[in-house]
Motif scaffolding. Structure first.
Motif, PDB file in Angstrom:
ATOM      1  N   PHE A  14      36.212  33.529  33.618  1.00  0.00           N
ATOM      2  CA  PHE A  14      37.271  34.527  33.459  1.00  0.00           C
ATOM      3  C   PHE A  14      36.749  35.946  33.623  1.00  0.00           C
ATOM      4  O   PHE A  14      37.390  36.781  34.279  1.00  0.00           O
ATOM      5  N   ASP A  15      35.588  36.232  33.047  1.00  0.00           N
ATOM      6  CA  ASP A  15      35.012  37.579  33.148  1.00  0.00           C
ATOM      7  C   ASP A  15      34.730  37.950  34.597  1.00  0.00           C
ATOM      8  O   ASP A  15      34.918  39.096  35.011  1.00  0.00           O
TER       9      ASP A  15
ATOM     10  N   LEU B 259      43.007  37.460  46.611  1.00  0.00           N
ATOM     11  CA  LEU B 259      42.257  37.295  45.372  1.00  0.00           C
ATOM     12  C   LEU B 259      42.753  36.099  44.566  1.00  0.00           C
ATOM     13  O   LEU B 259      41.979  35.437  43.891  1.00  0.00           O
ATOM     14  N   LYS B 260      44.049  35.809  44.680  1.00  0.00           N
ATOM     15  CA  LYS B 260      44.626  34.670  43.947  1.00  0.00           C
ATOM     16  C   LYS B 260      44.065  33.331  44.410  1.00  0.00           C
ATOM     17  O   LYS B 260      44.196  32.315  43.721  1.00  0.00           O
ATOM     18  N   LYS B 261      43.449  33.343  45.584  1.00  0.00           N
ATOM     19  CA  LYS B 261      42.847  32.113  46.100  1.00  0.00           C
ATOM     20  C   LYS B 261      41.504  31.813  45.432  1.00  0.00           C
ATOM     21  O   LYS B 261      40.928  30.739  45.625  1.00  0.00           O
TER      22      LYS B 261
ATOM     23  N   PRO C 208      44.112  31.988  32.530  1.00  0.00           N
ATOM     24  CA  PRO C 208      44.245  33.385  32.085  1.00  0.00           C
ATOM     25  C   PRO C 208      44.039  34.389  33.215  1.00  0.00           C
ATOM     26  O   PRO C 208      44.685  35.439  33.245  1.00  0.00           O
ATOM     27  N   PHE C 209      43.156  34.068  34.157  1.00  0.00           N
ATOM     28  CA  PHE C 209      42.979  34.921  35.340  1.00  0.00           C
ATOM     29  C   PHE C 209      44.278  34.998  36.131  1.00  0.00           C
ATOM     30  O   PHE C 209      44.700  36.084  36.565  1.00  0.00           O
ATOM     31  N   ASN C 210      44.945  33.846  36.302  1.00  0.00           N
ATOM     32  CA  ASN C 210      46.205  33.817  37.044  1.00  0.00           C
ATOM     33  C   ASN C 210      47.277  34.653  36.347  1.00  0.00           C
ATOM     34  O   ASN C 210      48.094  35.296  37.009  1.00  0.00           O
TER      35      ASN C 210
ATOM     36  N   ALA D 274      40.597  41.853  28.170  1.00  0.00           N
ATOM     37  CA  ALA D 274      41.186  42.507  29.340  1.00  0.00           C
ATOM     38  C   ALA D 274      41.952  43.775  28.957  1.00  0.00           C
ATOM     39  O   ALA D 274      42.456  44.485  29.836  1.00  0.00           O
ATOM     40  N   GLY D 275      42.038  44.047  27.651  1.00  0.00           N
ATOM     41  CA  GLY D 275      42.704  45.266  27.189  1.00  0.00           C
ATOM     42  C   GLY D 275      44.205  45.152  27.057  1.00  0.00           C
ATOM     43  O   GLY D 275      44.917  46.161  27.099  1.00  0.00           O
TER      44      GLY D 275
END
Length: 228
Positions: A22-23, A60-62, A71-73, A148-149
């Motif tokens: 994720f980071d 980037l979504k790929k 969580p990235f999505n 992620a703030g």
């Protein structure tokens, strides 16, 4: 001895390779924001740059992460919705004050106002959807959200901002439909179209003007006004 050096080198190399977690994904989003000189809360200044940034987010979504994909999505989808909302809002402002009833209006401007209203409504819906994603994200992934703030304050602020846009559009729609319904606006257009200079400029006959419906009249008026 060579084997020992090789093992040490491999350990060093693998130690320097960042895991695709994720980071890692968050850093890629930060790089993309930096590319366009924006933050998570700001946007590129033009529709063209927003479109380019959306294209970059599509790529980037790929990205396939080893961990933390969902969580990235959430963050990527939120950012894309937010950008789409801003793009629609910028488009809604293309007619300036003529696209709103705030500073006064004439019935001839009805199509400009209704077009702006529709775009602002679409912008607000995208914004509300983005706020909903942030709420879900904070609820399901609190640790990732914090790193992620993001907090519920972000969702509340976003909702409030787009609610103002939604209410402004709603007011403009109510005012223009009350004072300038389609039939009234059509009659005003036809009166203007019958003027000799307008008829000659647009090659309009009495028969065509008399049989003209609202949408056709709007198209003629916008073309003559340089708005199409």
């Amino acid at each position: 001895m060579k084997k020992i050096f090789l093992i040490i080198a491999l350990i060093f190399i693998f130690g320097c390779v960042q895991a695709k977690d994720f980071d890692y994904g968050l850093k890629q989003i930060s790089k993309l924001n930096s590319k366009y000189n924006v933050t998570m809360e700001t946007y590129p200044k033009t529709m063209q740059k927003i479109s380019l940034m959306l294209d970059d987010f599509d790529e980037l979504k790929k990205l396939q992460l080893e961990t933390g994909q969902e969580p990235f999505n959430y963050i990527a989808d939120y950012r894309m919705l937010n950008l789409e909302a801003e793009k629609l809002y910028i488009e809604s402002q293309k007619y300036g004050s003529a696209g709103t009833t705030k500073d006064g209006f004439g019935c001839k401007s009805r199509p400009l106002i209704t077009e702006s209203v529709a775009l602002r409504n679409m912008s607000a819906l995208k914004g509300f959807e983005a706020a909903g994603l942030i709420t879900e994200f904070v609820d399901i992934y609190p640790e990732e959200a914090e790193s992620a703030g993001f907090s519920l304050k972000n969702a509340l602020f976003l909702n409030a901002s787009f609610y103002v846009i939604f209410q402004d559009a709603r007011r403009d729609s109510r005012v223009i439909n009350n004072f300038c319904p389609q039939n009234v606006t059509l009659d005003i257009y036809k009166q203007g179209f019958r003027k000799p200079s307008f008829r000659e400029r647009n090659n309009l006959s009495d028969e065509r003007i008399n049989n003209m419906g609202y949408e056709e009249a709007v198209a003629v008026w916008k073309k003559d006004s340089g708005l199409s």
